[in-house]
Design a protein around this motif. Structure first.
Motif, PDB file in Angstrom:
ATOM      1  N   PHE A 176       0.888  -1.163   0.000  1.00 23.19           N
ATOM      2  CA  PHE A 176       0.000   0.000   0.000  1.00 23.19           C
ATOM      3  C   PHE A 176       0.926   1.212   0.000  1.00 23.19           C
ATOM      4  O   PHE A 176       1.716   1.391   0.919  1.00 23.19           O
ATOM      5  N   ILE A 177       0.860   1.998  -1.070  1.00 25.50           N
ATOM      6  CA  ILE A 177       1.747   3.159  -1.189  1.00 25.50           C
ATOM      7  C   ILE A 177       0.923   4.417  -0.946  1.00 25.50           C
ATOM      8  O   ILE A 177       0.046   4.765  -1.730  1.00 25.50           O
ATOM      9  N   GLY A 178       1.202   5.071   0.180  1.00 21.66           N
ATOM     10  CA  GLY A 178       0.553   6.353   0.486  1.00 21.66           C
ATOM     11  C   GLY A 178       1.298   7.438  -0.275  1.00 21.66           C
ATOM     12  O   GLY A 178       2.492   7.640  -0.055  1.00 21.66           O
ATOM     13  N   LEU A 179       0.604   8.101  -1.188  1.00 19.15           N
ATOM     14  CA  LEU A 179       1.249   9.086  -2.060  1.00 19.15           C
ATOM     15  C   LEU A 179       0.716  10.484  -1.804  1.00 19.15           C
ATOM     16  O   LEU A 179      -0.393  10.652  -1.310  1.00 19.15           O
ATOM     17  N   ILE A 180       1.522  11.472  -2.206  1.00 17.33           N
ATOM     18  CA  ILE A 180       1.034  12.839  -2.270  1.00 17.33           C
ATOM     19  C   ILE A 180       1.414  13.394  -3.639  1.00 17.33           C
ATOM     20  O   ILE A 180       2.524  13.156  -4.127  1.00 17.33           O
ATOM     21  N   LYS A 181       0.451  14.074  -4.265  1.00 20.35           N
ATOM     22  CA  LYS A 181       0.687  14.683  -5.568  1.00 20.35           C
ATOM     23  C   LYS A 181       1.030  16.153  -5.335  1.00 20.35           C
ATOM     24  O   LYS A 181       0.190  16.932  -4.888  1.00 20.35           O
ATOM     25  N   VAL A 182       2.284  16.510  -5.588  1.00 22.52           N
ATOM     26  CA  VAL A 182       2.752  17.887  -5.407  1.00 22.52           C
ATOM     27  C   VAL A 182       2.933  18.474  -6.806  1.00 22.52           C
ATOM     28  O   VAL A 182       3.812  18.044  -7.549  1.00 22.52           O
ATOM     29  N   GLY A 183       2.070  19.421  -7.178  1.00 27.36           N
ATOM     30  CA  GLY A 183       2.037  19.858  -8.585  1.00 27.36           C
ATOM     31  C   GLY A 183       1.582  18.668  -9.410  1.00 27.36           C
ATOM     32  O   GLY A 183       0.503  18.123  -9.169  1.00 27.36           O
ATOM     33  N   GLU A 184       2.425  18.216 -10.319  1.00 24.88           N
ATOM     34  CA  GLU A 184       2.081  17.017 -11.099  1.00 24.88           C
ATOM     35  C   GLU A 184       2.969  15.830 -10.733  1.00 24.88           C
ATOM     36  O   GLU A 184       2.969  14.818 -11.421  1.00 24.88           O
ATOM     37  N   GLU A 185       3.740  15.982  -9.632  1.00 27.67           N
ATOM     38  CA  GLU A 185       4.733  14.949  -9.297  1.00 27.67           C
ATOM     39  C   GLU A 185       4.299  14.099  -8.102  1.00 27.67           C
ATOM     40  O   GLU A 185       3.829  14.634  -7.098  1.00 27.67           O
ATOM     41  N   PRO A 186       4.495  12.760  -8.181  1.00 32.26           N
ATOM     42  CA  PRO A 186       4.160  11.892  -7.051  1.00 32.26           C
ATOM     43  C   PRO A 186       5.331  11.704  -6.086  1.00 32.26           C
ATOM     44  O   PRO A 186       6.473  11.520  -6.506  1.00 32.26           O
ATOM     45  N   TYR A 187       5.047  11.774  -4.789  1.00 32.98           N
ATOM     46  CA  TYR A 187       6.025  11.477  -3.742  1.00 32.98           C
ATOM     47  C   TYR A 187       5.412  10.448  -2.793  1.00 32.98           C
ATOM     48  O   TYR A 187       4.210  10.484  -2.537  1.00 32.98           O
ATOM     49  N   VAL A 188       6.264   9.592  -2.235  1.00 34.68           N
ATOM     50  CA  VAL A 188       5.773   8.591  -1.276  1.00 34.68           C
ATOM     51  C   VAL A 188       5.771   9.200   0.124  1.00 34.68           C
ATOM     52  O   VAL A 188       6.788   9.723   0.586  1.00 34.68           O
ATOM     53  N   ILE A 189       4.610   9.117   0.789  1.00 35.18           N
ATOM     54  CA  ILE A 189       4.522   9.525   2.205  1.00 35.18           C
ATOM     55  C   ILE A 189       4.920   8.337   3.078  1.00 35.18           C
ATOM     56  O   ILE A 189       5.669   8.464   4.032  1.00 35.18           O
ATOM     57  N   GLU A 190       4.358   7.162   2.752  1.00 33.06           N
ATOM     58  CA  GLU A 190       4.639   5.971   3.566  1.00 33.06           C
ATOM     59  C   GLU A 190       4.290   4.717   2.784  1.00 33.06           C
ATOM     60  O   GLU A 190       3.525   4.752   1.817  1.00 33.06           O
ATOM     61  N   TYR A 191       4.862   3.608   3.239  1.00 30.97           N
ATOM     62  CA  TYR A 191       4.462   2.276   2.782  1.00 30.97           C
ATOM     63  C   TYR A 191       3.648   1.616   3.890  1.00 30.97           C
ATOM     64  O   TYR A 191       3.980   1.749   5.077  1.00 30.97           O
ATOM     65  N   ASN A 192       2.612   0.871   3.509  1.00 34.87           N
ATOM     66  CA  ASN A 192       2.017  -0.107   4.415  1.00 34.87           C
ATOM     67  C   ASN A 192       2.126  -1.455   3.710  1.00 34.87           C
ATOM     68  O   ASN A 192       2.215  -1.510   2.483  1.00 34.87           O
ATOM     69  N   VAL A 193       2.095  -2.537   4.482  1.00 35.83           N
ATOM     70  CA  VAL A 193       2.386  -3.848   3.881  1.00 35.83           C
ATOM     71  C   VAL A 193       1.143  -4.736   3.827  1.00 35.83           C
ATOM     72  O   VAL A 193       1.228  -5.951   3.793  1.00 35.83           O
TER      73      VAL A 193
END
Length: 423
Positions: A275-292
């Motif tokens: 489970f990849i918790g993402l944040i979209k900053v502008g048009e770019e994806p960054y990972v906030i956290e992983y869950n398994v």
């Protein structure tokens, strides 16, 4: 085949709902389960971290597949327990090994993994009690708000986002020296704040190949307009309108592929969900956290959209043949609304009778915190029920969930009336 699901919430009821529809499912067991799973499976009142009790159940009921819902048994090594036991090693277990589960069990490990495989995430530093003064100094180099994360599992409550530098420094001290989150806070990760809109991407992997499941967005705050305390989740929608093809291509290339490749490079036994918790900053994806494991309430919007036979899907994962699978997904959108106990996420009462469940139409009700008492369904947790509906788009789906919420009653019942408001 005989299948066991470990866990007791809405996520596990959703697994039971999907697996019970498969002709490949002979007998279904849930441990410990709830009043909803009792209608589809045999509940067993054991603790998910009592591995000897789980072993006994698996052997006595001739279980051939086990699906693990929550993170605790994974982080505590249940997959390794099975793989190292002569009597259990042939059971198909859906979930990562203890080493794989560290991606959720340790925020510091997750950050190191992302750094090693060039996966985009917020800049960070880790601190312990011994380096408290260095941590306070590091905070002065950041702009507010300040993000503090307890390294270990803290039941979803180990993240603080603070506006004032003084408060951030004080809370860092509380976490490291005053046991604010117990042993989970022995190490604290401080990271830069990323400003954007969040979503969840779920990936199913056999450790080599992967399938990206439908996207989802959940709503964590108790109050409307995303205000108030954090909860386990007050609702969710799928798919996420702003996660278009171009954005998802970036997610796959920059995040999913290097994540799975990293697991393979490190020879980590990982057969299950990322489970990849993402944040979209502008048009770019960054990972906030992983869950398994799967999230909750995202499971309640993601799994019902999957049309493929879930038992067959899990068999491919367990046997390492996921590349052979063509995943079928419903075109319709799904929306889930959580009905919670009054007072949640702080103190709340249990044992309130729930009425109106049999009046729900054109929606699925997943039980989260319920139990059966004297033939009646009663509340048994903070998040009590999840109502999932389908529609041409998420506003039509959520409207159905709201209409059905009006038919259900229990003392002090509460739900947010603005799920999807920001989209």
């Amino acid at each position: 085949m005989n299948i066991l699901i470990l866990g007791s919430g809405g996520r596990e009821h959703t697994f039971a709902h999907q697996l019970s529809q498969s002709p490949n499912c002979s007998k279904l067991f849930v441990a410990p389960g709830n009043a909803g799973t009792a209608k589809l499976a045999t509940n067993n009142p054991l603790s998910v971290t009592d591995f000897e009790a789980v072993k006994e159940l698996v052997l006595s009921e001739k279980i051939e597949m086990m699906v693990i819902g929550p993170e605790d048994p994974l982080v505590n090594g249940i997959v390794d327990f099975f793989s190292q036991d002569e009597k259990l090693k042939n059971v198909a277990v859906i979930g990562p090994s203890k080493r794989g589960a560290l991606l959720e069990g340790s925020k510091e490990r997750a950050k190191e993994f992302m750094s090693m495989y060039n996966i985009p995430t917020a800049a960070y530093e880790s601190f312990t009690k011994e380096s408290l003064s260095a941590g306070k100094e590091f905070l002065t180099t950041l702009k507010p708000p300040y993000v503090l994360k307890a390294d270990g599992l803290a039941a979803g409550k180990g993240v603080l986002i603070l506006e004032s530098l003084e408060e951030a420094q004080q809370e860092l001290e509380n976490m490291l020296t005053n046991d604010k989150f117990g042993s989970a806070g022995n190490t604290v990760v401080i990271e830069e704040f990323l400003d954007g809109i969040e979503l969840s991407v779920f990936v199913l992997t056999d450790g080599k190949d992967y399938k990206i499941l439908p996207t989802a967005k959940d709503y964590k705050r108790i109050g409307e307009g995303d205000t108030g305390l954090n909860t386990g989740g007050m609702g969710a929608i799928s798919p996420v309108p702003f996660a278009d093809e171009g954005f998802m291509k970036k997610v796959e290339e920059r995040i999913v592929k290097p994540t799975i490749s990293g697991l393979e490079t490190e020879d980590i036994d990982y057969k299950g969900f990322v489970f990849i918790g993402l944040i979209k900053v502008g048009e770019e994806p960054y990972v906030i956290e992983y869950n398994v494991r799967m999230g909750d309430p995202e499971t309640e919007v993601v799994l019902p959209r999957i049309e493929s036979d879930l038992v067959e899907v899990f068999q491919k994962v367990a046997s390492g043949n996921l590349s052979e699978l063509k995943l079928k997904v419903k075109n319709e959108a799904a929306a889930t609304l959580m009905l919670v106990s009054g007072g949640y996420p702080e103190a709340y009462e249990k044992g309130k009778e729930i009425t109106g469940l049999d009046e729900v139409e054109n929606s699925i009700v997943f039980h989260a915190g319920t139990a059966e008492k004297n033939g009646k369904v009663v509340t048994n947790g903070g998040r009590v029920l999840a109502i999932t509906s389908f529609g041409k788009d998420f506003p039509k789906a959520i409207k159905k969930s709201y209409q059905n919420a009006e038919k259900i009653h229990f003392d002090k019942m509460y739900f947010r009336k603005d799920i999807g408001f920001d989209l």
